[in-house]
Design a protein around this motif. Structure first.
Motif, PDB file in Angstrom:
ATOM      1  N   LYS A 192       0.828  -1.208   0.000  1.00  0.00           N
ATOM      2  CA  LYS A 192       0.000   0.000   0.000  1.00  0.00           C
ATOM      3  C   LYS A 192       0.862   1.257   0.000  1.00  0.00           C
ATOM      4  O   LYS A 192       0.609   2.204  -0.755  1.00  0.00           O
ATOM      5  N   THR A 193       1.900   1.265   0.822  1.00  0.00           N
ATOM      6  CA  THR A 193       2.760   2.440   0.938  1.00  0.00           C
ATOM      7  C   THR A 193       3.520   2.710  -0.349  1.00  0.00           C
ATOM      8  O   THR A 193       3.548   3.839  -0.855  1.00  0.00           O
ATOM      9  N   ILE A 194       4.135   1.691  -0.914  1.00  0.00           N
ATOM     10  CA  ILE A 194       4.985   1.867  -2.091  1.00  0.00           C
ATOM     11  C   ILE A 194       4.159   2.182  -3.339  1.00  0.00           C
ATOM     12  O   ILE A 194       4.508   3.070  -4.126  1.00  0.00           O
ATOM     13  N   VAL A 195       3.050   1.481  -3.516  1.00  0.00           N
ATOM     14  CA  VAL A 195       2.209   1.742  -4.689  1.00  0.00           C
ATOM     15  C   VAL A 195       1.618   3.146  -4.625  1.00  0.00           C
ATOM     16  O   VAL A 195       1.504   3.834  -5.653  1.00  0.00           O
ATOM     17  N   GLU A 196       1.257   3.590  -3.425  1.00  0.00           N
ATOM     18  CA  GLU A 196       0.713   4.945  -3.286  1.00  0.00           C
ATOM     19  C   GLU A 196       1.761   5.983  -3.672  1.00  0.00           C
ATOM     20  O   GLU A 196       1.436   7.023  -4.255  1.00  0.00           O
ATOM     21  N   GLU A 197       3.028   5.735  -3.343  1.00  0.00           N
ATOM     22  CA  GLU A 197       4.116   6.635  -3.757  1.00  0.00           C
ATOM     23  C   GLU A 197       4.135   6.753  -5.283  1.00  0.00           C
ATOM     24  O   GLU A 197       4.279   7.853  -5.837  1.00  0.00           O
ATOM     25  N   CYS A 198       3.998   5.624  -5.963  1.00  0.00           N
ATOM     26  CA  CYS A 198       4.010   5.625  -7.428  1.00  0.00           C
ATOM     27  C   CYS A 198       2.778   6.329  -7.983  1.00  0.00           C
ATOM     28  O   CYS A 198       2.872   7.115  -8.942  1.00  0.00           O
ATOM     29  N   ARG A 199       1.621   6.070  -7.402  1.00  0.00           N
ATOM     30  CA  ARG A 199       0.389   6.700  -7.884  1.00  0.00           C
ATOM     31  C   ARG A 199       0.450   8.220  -7.749  1.00  0.00           C
ATOM     32  O   ARG A 199       0.031   8.959  -8.647  1.00  0.00           O
ATOM     33  N   GLN A 200       0.946   8.691  -6.616  1.00  0.00           N
ATOM     34  CA  GLN A 200       1.026  10.133  -6.408  1.00  0.00           C
ATOM     35  C   GLN A 200       1.927  10.788  -7.442  1.00  0.00           C
ATOM     36  O   GLN A 200       1.619  11.878  -7.951  1.00  0.00           O
ATOM     37  N   ARG A 201       3.025  10.145  -7.787  1.00  0.00           N
ATOM     38  CA  ARG A 201       3.923  10.702  -8.792  1.00  0.00           C
ATOM     39  C   ARG A 201       3.303  10.633 -10.186  1.00  0.00           C
ATOM     40  O   ARG A 201       3.463  11.551 -10.992  1.00  0.00           O
ATOM     41  N   SER A 202       2.581   9.573 -10.465  1.00  0.00           N
ATOM     42  CA  SER A 202       1.940   9.429 -11.765  1.00  0.00           C
ATOM     43  C   SER A 202       0.847  10.474 -11.966  1.00  0.00           C
ATOM     44  O   SER A 202       0.668  10.994 -13.076  1.00  0.00           O
ATOM     45  N   LYS A 203       0.129  10.803 -10.898  1.00  0.00           N
ATOM     46  CA  LYS A 203      -1.026  11.695 -11.011  1.00  0.00           C
ATOM     47  C   LYS A 203      -0.687  13.157 -10.760  1.00  0.00           C
ATOM     48  O   LYS A 203      -1.572  14.018 -10.874  1.00  0.00           O
ATOM     49  N   TYR A 204       0.546  13.439 -10.408  1.00  0.00           N
ATOM     50  CA  TYR A 204       0.913  14.836 -10.145  1.00  0.00           C
ATOM     51  C   TYR A 204       0.818  15.649 -11.432  1.00  0.00           C
ATOM     52  O   TYR A 204       1.409  15.299 -12.452  1.00  0.00           O
ATOM     53  N   THR A 205       0.064  16.734 -11.392  1.00  0.00           N
ATOM     54  CA  THR A 205      -0.167  17.533 -12.598  1.00  0.00           C
ATOM     55  C   THR A 205       0.355  18.959 -12.457  1.00  0.00           C
ATOM     56  O   THR A 205       0.107  19.793 -13.328  1.00  0.00           O
ATOM     57  N   GLY A 206       1.057  19.251 -11.387  1.00  0.00           N
ATOM     58  CA  GLY A 206       1.604  20.584 -11.202  1.00  0.00           C
ATOM     59  C   GLY A 206       2.716  20.884 -12.187  1.00  0.00           C
ATOM     60  O   GLY A 206       3.245  20.003 -12.866  1.00  0.00           O
ATOM     61  N   SER A 207       3.081  22.146 -12.264  1.00  0.00           N
ATOM     62  CA  SER A 207       4.129  22.569 -13.185  1.00  0.00           C
ATOM     63  C   SER A 207       5.491  22.059 -12.710  1.00  0.00           C
ATOM     64  O   SER A 207       5.804  22.094 -11.521  1.00  0.00           O
ATOM     65  N   ILE A 208       6.283  21.575 -13.646  1.00  0.00           N
ATOM     66  CA  ILE A 208       7.650  21.138 -13.365  1.00  0.00           C
ATOM     67  C   ILE A 208       8.607  22.114 -14.039  1.00  0.00           C
ATOM     68  O   ILE A 208       8.668  22.188 -15.273  1.00  0.00           O
TER      69      ILE A 208
END
Length: 375
Positions: free
Chosen positions: A212-228
């Motif tokens: 749960k912890t590791i997959v959530e880390e990946c999901r948050q990075r995948s769904k991040y839509t802020g400016s880079i």
């Protein structure tokens, strides 16, 4: 300009549509399989999500010189044909009746932006491609016949006239994902367990909590839509790195190395048997959730506990007096932050941090007999 800076300054290809939750999850899970393989092979790496392509593998998290780009697409059944891979849909509400890029066109666009830094252009799917051996899992265009290569190049040249068969043959690859579509979560838990055991040996851990912890880390990075705006932001916001995975592994190892409760209880005031029994139950429960780094409230309380433990470091206290000092300092904040927090749970959290927290962030073997402890 460095490749790292060009990655974040070159405009990204427009999105052809919204990415569904199921596809996000599959992408995130497949990216983890890439993390597992790279962690065993590379001295450094970064796996970035939804940036120039579905997944990007960089050969360094600080100064990359090479990138491989991955298109991750799923199907419930069947296989991919060359027609599907080169098909171009019309743009919606476009007065010029333009077309969106094909799957292969999207892949080639990365080469066009970064020709000197492109390692591979890879199409990844849970089903096979019609023009490759259905049993094959990793293929390059050299594995297919001359006509297919010629037809693919011709289709691609309709989008990018400068494309050549040499580029297609050298850079285009296909991976048949070793991750089922219908039961990808269960499949990934098994792969995660195998990876952790391969890195740490036969440690005991809670697979559900770690997953749960590791997959959530990946999901948050995948769904991040802020400016880079910078490469550092790309790494921090949208990437999994070797250093981050090493932190996960250290956390799992530390949790495994926490002393057994039977050793800890000898360091406590055991005059109140019922209180000790309650504390024992909370200790068992808390150890199962301590790796949940996505729990913001829990992390805030843990940080507060660590600050107080560090403040007592020079006092040379045994465990029970240390708990007695730390508890009243953190209790008001903890109760306000975590609703319905029990006294025994907070004390179990303090004990856990005593044996796992390292102010220098280095891994240390827990010592069930602190300085001046009296069994």
């Amino acid at each position: 300009m460095s490749f790292a800076n060009r990655l974040v300054t070159e405009p990204q290809r427009e999105k052809s549509g919204e990415t569904g939750a199921q596809r996000y999850d599959y992408q995130a899970l497949w990216a983890l399989t890439l993390v597992f393989s790279q962690h065993q092979q590379s001295t450094d790496y970064a796996i970035s999500f939804e940036f120039h392509d579905d997944i990007v593998h960089l050969n360094s998290s600080s100064s990359p010189s090479l990138a491989s780009f991955y298109q991750v697409k799923t199907k419930s059944k069947g296989h991919w044909t060359l027609t599907e891979l080169t098909n171009r849909k019309k743009r919606k509400n476009d007065p010029n009746n333009g077309f969106l890029p094909s799957h292969l066109g999207k892949m080639y666009s990365n080469y066009e932006l970064f020709p000197a830094e492109t390692g591979k252009l890879v199409f990844v799917s849970n089903v096979p491609c019609q023009f490759f051996d259905a049993a094959a899992t990793i293929c390059s265009m050299s594995d297919t016949n001359t006509k297919t290569l010629s037809d693919m190049t011709a289709k691609l040249q309709a989008e990018y006239p400068q494309a050549t068969s040499t580029i297609v043959d050298k850079y285009f690859h296909f991976i048949r994902a070793d991750l089922s579509l219908g039961d990808s979560s269960a499949h990934m838990k098994g792969m995660l367990t195998e990876f952790i055991h391969g890195q740490l040996g036969p440690v005991e851990f809670n697979p559900d909590s770690v997953y749960k912890t590791i997959v959530e880390e990946c999901r948050q990075r995948s769904k991040y839509t802020g400016s880079i705006q910078t490469f550092d932001e790309l790494i921090r916001r949208k990437s999994i790195t070797k250093a981050l995975v090493d932190e996960w592994l250290r956390a799992i190892e530390l949790k495994h190395r926490v002393p057994d409760w039977n050793a800890i209880v000898l360091l406590l005031d055991t005059s109140d048997v019922l209180a000790i029994a309650d504390l024992s139950r909370e200790w068992t429960r808390y150890r199962a959730v301590a790796l949940d780094s996505s729990n913001l409230a829990l992390n805030m309380v843990r940080d507060k506990i660590r600050v107080q433990i560090d403040a007592c470091a020079s006092l040379g206290l045994s465990l029970q007096p240390l708990i007695d000092i730390v508890y009243p300092f953190v209790e008001p904040f903890a109760v306000a932050t975590i609703p319905l927090l029990k006294t025994a749970r907070l004390k179990a959290m303090i004990i856990y941090e005593v044996f796992t927290h390292d102010p220098s962030r280095a891994v240390q073997a827990p010592n069930p007999q602190p300085a001046n402890a009296q069994p």
